[in-house]
Design a protein around this motif. Sequence first.
Motif, PDB file in Angstrom:
ATOM      1  N   ILE A 156       2.997  -8.662   3.672  1.00  0.00           N
ATOM      2  CA  ILE A 156       1.967  -7.782   3.383  1.00  0.00           C
ATOM      3  C   ILE A 156       0.807  -7.943   2.347  1.00  0.00           C
ATOM      4  O   ILE A 156      -0.095  -7.898   2.579  1.00  0.00           O
ATOM      5  N   LEU A 157       1.361  -8.371   1.213  1.00  0.00           N
ATOM      6  CA  LEU A 157       0.601  -8.586   0.009  1.00  0.00           C
ATOM      7  C   LEU A 157      -0.247  -9.940   0.140  1.00  0.00           C
ATOM      8  O   LEU A 157      -1.570 -10.069   0.056  1.00  0.00           O
ATOM      9  N   VAL A 158       0.473 -10.844   0.906  1.00  0.00           N
ATOM     10  CA  VAL A 158      -0.299 -12.199   1.240  1.00  0.00           C
ATOM     11  C   VAL A 158      -1.554 -11.918   2.272  1.00  0.00           C
ATOM     12  O   VAL A 158      -2.760 -12.199   2.174  1.00  0.00           O
ATOM     13  N   GLU A 159      -1.197 -11.168   3.190  1.00  0.00           N
ATOM     14  CA  GLU A 159      -2.411 -10.760   4.078  1.00  0.00           C
ATOM     15  C   GLU A 159      -3.435  -9.976   3.377  1.00  0.00           C
ATOM     16  O   GLU A 159      -4.628 -10.214   3.714  1.00  0.00           O
ATOM     17  N   ALA A 160      -2.974  -9.028   2.654  1.00  0.00           N
ATOM     18  CA  ALA A 160      -3.895  -7.993   2.115  1.00  0.00           C
ATOM     19  C   ALA A 160      -4.957  -8.832   1.182  1.00  0.00           C
ATOM     20  O   ALA A 160      -6.243  -8.956   1.287  1.00  0.00           O
ATOM     21  N   LEU A 161      -4.340  -9.861   0.200  1.00  0.00           N
ATOM     22  CA  LEU A 161      -5.272 -10.721  -0.508  1.00  0.00           C
ATOM     23  C   LEU A 161      -5.872 -11.373   0.253  1.00  0.00           C
ATOM     24  O   LEU A 161      -7.146 -11.947  -0.017  1.00  0.00           O
ATOM     25  N   ASP A 162      -5.263 -12.204   1.310  1.00  0.00           N
ATOM     26  CA  ASP A 162      -6.307 -13.020   1.890  1.00  0.00           C
ATOM     27  C   ASP A 162      -7.307 -12.485   2.677  1.00  0.00           C
ATOM     28  O   ASP A 162      -8.459 -12.818   2.469  1.00  0.00           O
ATOM     29  N   LYS A 163      -7.239 -11.101   3.096  1.00  0.00           N
ATOM     30  CA  LYS A 163      -8.461 -10.418   3.611  1.00  0.00           C
ATOM     31  C   LYS A 163      -9.280  -9.955   2.668  1.00  0.00           C
ATOM     32  O   LYS A 163     -10.502 -10.286   2.740  1.00  0.00           O
ATOM     33  N   GLY A 208     -22.805 -17.552  10.759  1.00  0.00           N
ATOM     34  CA  GLY A 208     -22.990 -17.164  11.721  1.00  0.00           C
ATOM     35  C   GLY A 208     -21.931 -16.309  12.371  1.00  0.00           C
ATOM     36  O   GLY A 208     -21.768 -15.672  13.542  1.00  0.00           O
ATOM     37  N   TYR A 209     -20.554 -16.399  11.591  1.00  0.00           N
ATOM     38  CA  TYR A 209     -19.547 -15.818  12.194  1.00  0.00           C
ATOM     39  C   TYR A 209     -19.319 -14.306  11.535  1.00  0.00           C
ATOM     40  O   TYR A 209     -19.658 -14.302  10.198  1.00  0.00           O
ATOM     41  N   SER A 210     -18.902 -13.237  12.152  1.00  0.00           N
ATOM     42  CA  SER A 210     -18.989 -11.968  11.576  1.00  0.00           C
ATOM     43  C   SER A 210     -17.659 -11.882  10.597  1.00  0.00           C
ATOM     44  O   SER A 210     -16.755 -12.422  10.989  1.00  0.00           O
ATOM     45  N   ILE A 211     -17.858 -11.196   9.538  1.00  0.00           N
ATOM     46  CA  ILE A 211     -16.612 -10.985   8.665  1.00  0.00           C
ATOM     47  C   ILE A 211     -15.544 -10.166   9.301  1.00  0.00           C
ATOM     48  O   ILE A 211     -14.544 -10.400   8.965  1.00  0.00           O
ATOM     49  N   GLU A 212     -16.008  -9.205  10.379  1.00  0.00           N
ATOM     50  CA  GLU A 212     -14.863  -8.520  11.060  1.00  0.00           C
ATOM     51  C   GLU A 212     -14.088  -9.680  11.823  1.00  0.00           C
ATOM     52  O   GLU A 212     -12.845  -9.488  11.609  1.00  0.00           O
ATOM     53  N   GLU A 213     -14.578 -10.534  12.268  1.00  0.00           N
ATOM     54  CA  GLU A 213     -13.739 -11.585  13.014  1.00  0.00           C
ATOM     55  C   GLU A 213     -13.005 -12.333  12.076  1.00  0.00           C
ATOM     56  O   GLU A 213     -11.877 -12.571  12.062  1.00  0.00           O
ATOM     57  N   LEU A 214     -13.998 -12.834  11.032  1.00  0.00           N
ATOM     58  CA  LEU A 214     -13.232 -13.793  10.003  1.00  0.00           C
ATOM     59  C   LEU A 214     -11.920 -13.041   9.243  1.00  0.00           C
ATOM     60  O   LEU A 214     -10.987 -13.653   8.858  1.00  0.00           O
ATOM     61  N   ALA A 215     -12.257 -11.747   8.969  1.00  0.00           N
ATOM     62  CA  ALA A 215     -11.350 -10.970   8.072  1.00  0.00           C
ATOM     63  C   ALA A 215      -9.831 -10.972   9.166  1.00  0.00           C
ATOM     64  O   ALA A 215      -8.703 -10.724   8.582  1.00  0.00           O
ATOM     65  N   GLU A 216     -10.112 -10.770  10.335  1.00  0.00           N
ATOM     66  CA  GLU A 216      -8.894 -10.709  11.254  1.00  0.00           C
ATOM     67  C   GLU A 216      -8.398 -11.960  11.460  1.00  0.00           C
ATOM     68  O   GLU A 216      -7.108 -12.035  11.719  1.00  0.00           O
TER      69      GLU A 216
END
Length: 392
Positions: free
Chosen positions: A179-186, A35-43
């Motif tokens: 930067i890489l941690v955030e990018a990989l997490d997303k 039910g949660y949008s991936i836009e919100e989860l990715a952010e």
Amino acid sequence: TNGVITIDPGFKNTGSCVSEITFLEGEKGILRYRGYSIEELAEKADFLEVAYLLIFGELPTEEELEKFHADIKKNSVVDDDVKKILDAFPKAAHPMGVLSSLTSALTAFNPGSVDVSSEEAMYNAIVRIMGQFPVLVSWTMRKKQGLPLDYGDNSLGYVENVLKMMFKQPNEEYKLNPILVEALDKLLILHGDHEQNCSTSTVRVVGSSHAGLFASLSAGISALWGPLHGGANQAVLEMLEAIKEDGGDTKKYMAKAKDKNDPFRLMGFGHRVYKNFDPRAKIIKVAADEVLADLGVNDPILEIAKGLEQEALTDEYFVSRKLYPNVDFYSGIIYRAMGIPVEMFTVMFALGRLPGWIAQWREMRLRKEPIGRPRQIYIGATERAFVPVENR
Ligand code: SDX
């Protein structure tokens, strides 16, 4: 159809199950996890949180997340004998083949992962694979690079430790780049689950025979490997490289993609469900720009990718078939900027899809789904008598 059985190649119009995990709306390009949008989860979320959400159905409280991570860390030691199996692979072995084999081998080292008749047994199998899979991912890459195998540092976050295990150089202090941690997490979040895609359907069907979780995942990894599925992220980079080598002549490759007699496809384009933009591709395209800019990398491959996308958006062949960039089109550009070798791209897809596969396998088992066993319409020879070999 023969009036009784209807054949549906590729199951384009067949639903295999009901599920509460992921919602896709192909026409509108909507993707939601529980039910949660991936836009919100990715952010706003991190990968382990999203893994918990996919598997158990709710966003975890702080204590639940801490316990989940602690249990995963406690179960992340891979049996040393697995290294002997890893050593047996030739250097040229494709990482997806290595990963699929090692994941299946874990069944032998974790017999408890097969009989999951209790929630507790299922939870133990889940935290074991969530802990050991990233180790196998990093070992698969480091083995190919001739680097010593490493466990990283359990005081780090889940995704941070993935990067450390993959990139720590011998006798060097590894510096995490946020930067890489955030990018990989997303990226891992965006690959988390995608309802009944080819590899997830494979995990469900194999799991429906009550084969263990690890054996089911091993089958899913093999299905994901195909260039029409997860293997596309590697094929996209190889295609973009070929276009670059060819002087950046995107028009030539567009013509090849449209030519019925040419098997070449514009890799990273098209989707069975999305007949509009793949919402993940939108987010990854923006992230690719940001990561390259933050890293100060100017990669001509990104410009070629954007050129292809622009041309396809106004080309009747692509527009009429509703072919848009999918999740695999831009992801490899970020993996490359992170220093991940191209033959490891689909392994990274598998790392992101792991919680989705687990969630779908768990739902299938909890719902006591029957064994997957479809029928067919027979069109072979009618009955005939055996002919001894001397008379043939
Ligand atoms: C993933 O299912 C999922 O959710 C998968 C996934 C996930 O998260 O799990 O989203 C991940 O696998 C993404 C897709 C990655 N694959 C690729 O990028 C490979 C290139 N794409 C194609 O092979 C294809 O678009 C598929 C496999 C993605 C979808 O195949 P379909 O739904 O069976 O569509 P199709 O092959 O029947 O194509 C329909 C038409 C055909 O033309 P006609 O016969 O009608 O004239 O579109 C054409 C195809 O020839 N076409 C393409 C094309 N994709 C489809 N033509 C050129 N280039 C392409 N990429």
